[in-house]
Scaffold this active site. Structure first.
Site, mmCIF file in Angstrom:
data_model
loop_
_atom_site.group_PDB
_atom_site.id
_atom_site.type_symbol
_atom_site.label_atom_id
_atom_site.label_comp_id
_atom_site.label_asym_id
_atom_site.label_seq_id
_atom_site.Cartn_x
_atom_site.Cartn_y
_atom_site.Cartn_z
ATOM 1 N N SER A 198 0.792 -1.238 0.000
ATOM 2 C CA SER A 198 0.000 0.000 0.000
ATOM 3 C C SER A 198 0.818 1.279 0.000
ATOM 4 O O SER A 198 0.250 2.363 -0.120
ATOM 5 C CB SER A 198 -0.956 0.011 1.203
ATOM 6 N N SER A 254 -5.642 3.456 4.565
ATOM 7 C CA SER A 254 -5.216 2.548 3.507
ATOM 8 C C SER A 254 -6.402 1.873 2.827
ATOM 9 O O SER A 254 -6.368 0.683 2.528
ATOM 10 C CB SER A 254 -4.246 1.493 4.057
ATOM 11 N N LYS A 290 0.163 3.734 -2.724
ATOM 12 C CA LYS A 290 -0.928 4.716 -2.664
ATOM 13 C C LYS A 290 -0.388 6.140 -2.621
ATOM 14 O O LYS A 290 -1.115 7.097 -2.921
ATOM 15 C CB LYS A 290 -1.822 4.448 -1.449
#
Length: 440
Positions: free
Chosen positions: A145, A200, A148
């Protein structure tokens, strides 16, 4: 198969062992017992291997991440696996950053903190761009993640934060971590961005991708942004970080991407927000969203960052701090949460960076490009409603940040169509900004 390992395993069998009615010779009984024992032990062993992945040998990930431990990177039928990205020569950021078998430290510097579990890490100055210390900084690993951050940077460049979107059931059905977008509820792009970065949310990442024109379009644009800022080790396969064919990054690139994102006031604001509210389902009150980054919450001077985990990526972490005006970022890839949380290891790496004298350097993060262009309108979905039909559905791959192969073919038409106008804009911008604008 779900991708966040839950640590559970079930072995069934009977403890009621009886002699067979027709006696079997002793050697045959011994062989059968060995076969039965092996059959019981193999599944348990497989679970253990999925939970504890040995670090790769030094210098073994020059061009590609370690082999996957699950099926998240299997291409869709009829599609080949992407070739590894070219390895730049000389190394981006300086010759010393091409070292891979030992920490790269300034002359006379003390050894780095002990017991760092990541085989690839870096600590750098966000303002000067100096890389203070690193270990195998260009090794290719999966971001989980932490990618991101690149999704957020793309959103900030391409979308109007005050524009609105309506969450769908498809958003809510994303695998892995979710912030809790309610199908049918209306959100601003700014609110969804907060849900993606603070908790997240894979549902939020998917909703933003659909706002941009679909998963394929967003992924193609993310990779374009990565190329623009010089992140040569990075290839996104999904907007959430769910693993997919060809997914890769490096500690160097994640620091580079984070530095570029930190030049955006809205990015600084969202990663530094401890709590906010998002609209609830239609007719219901809003709900609280809390930031999950431990550097922001627990480290003196912490200004935020991003966490990540998948079975293939293992634990990943980006954390940044500001002490007396000196802003540092630390990146750790493919780490472990044992015996110490990776967030705590990152804090010790930040401590190490602050103990080094300002001006210490083993290389540089590429200078950030000039100020980004104004946001552009979201791309129209392609005809036939196939804008989100990635070769491997993001939701079919597994946890926190897994699934869907990189598919630039679909986005190439969009990229070519916009390339000429983008080039003209950048030419005019460069003429107006002859000097590099330092990050805020």
């Amino acid at each position: 198969m779900p991708q966040r390992a839950d640590g559970s395993a079930t072995a069934t069998g009977s403890s009621d062992v009886r002699e067979p009615r027709h006696p079997i010779p002793a050697p045959a009984r011994t062989a059968l017992a060995l076969i039965a024992a092996t059959a019981v032990l193999l599944p348990v062993s497989g679970v253990a291997q999925a939970q504890t992945v040995a670090p790769p040998p030094p210098c073994s990930n020059r061009s590609a991440p370690p082999p996957p431990v699950d099926t998240s990177e299997v291409p869709a039928p009829g599609r080949p696996s992407p070739e590894p990205l070219p390895v730049p020569d000389p190394p981006v950021g300086g010759e010393r950053l091409g070292a891979c078998d030992a920490p790269v430290l300034p002359q006379g510097a003390p050894p780095p903190p002990p017991n760092l579990t990541s085989p690839a890490w870096l600590v750098a100055d966000l303002d000067s761009g100096e890389v203070l210390a690193a270990l195998d900084p260009h090794a290719r690993h999966r971001p989980a993640s932490t990618i991101k951050t690149l999704t957020a940077l793309t959103v900030l460049r391409d979308l109007d934060l005050d524009d609105r979107l309506v969450a769908t059931q498809e958003d809510a059905n994303r695998e892995g971590s979710k912030v809790g977008l309610a199908p049918g509820a209306s959100y601003s792009v700014r609110q969804v961005l907060a849900g993606m970065m603070m908790q997240s949310g894979n549902d939020a990442a998917h909703a933003l991708a659909m706002k941009r024109g679909g998963v394929n379009v967003m992924v193609a644009r993310m990779n374009e942004v990565a190329r623009d800022i010089g992140a040569a080790d990075t290839r996104a396969a999904t907007p959430s970080g769910l693993d997919g064919p060809g997914m890769s990054t490096s500690a160097y690139d994640m620091a580079l991407i984070f530095r570029a994102a930190m030049r955006e006031p809205e990015f600084r604001k969202v990663i530094g927000t401890r709590q906010t509210e998002l609209p609830g389902p239609p007719g219901q009150p809003p709900f609280l969203v809390s930031n999950d980054n431990r550097v922001l919450l627990n480290y003196p001077g912490g200004i935020g960052g991003k966490t990540g985990f998948t079975n293939d990526a293992q634990h990943t972490f980006v954390g940044a701090a500001d002490r007396d005006g000196r802003r540092l970022v630390a990146v750790m890839l493919r780490g472990a949460n044992q015996p110490e949380k990776l967030s705590q290891q990152t804090m010790r790496l930040l401590d190490y960076g602050y103990a080094l004298a300002p001006g210490s350097s083993v290389g540089t993060l590429n200078p950030p490009e000039p100020e980004p262009p104004a946001p552009v309108a979201a791309a129209e979905p392609p005809a036939g409603g196939v804008q989100d039909q990635a070769p491997q559905d993001e939701g079919s791959a597994l946890f926190d940040s897994l699934g869907a192969p990189l598919t630039l073919l679909f986005g190439s038409g969009l990229a070519i169509a916009g390339a000429f106008g983008f080039w003209r804009h950048r030419t005019k911008l460069a003429a107006a900004q002859r000097r590099e604008t330092p990050p805020d």
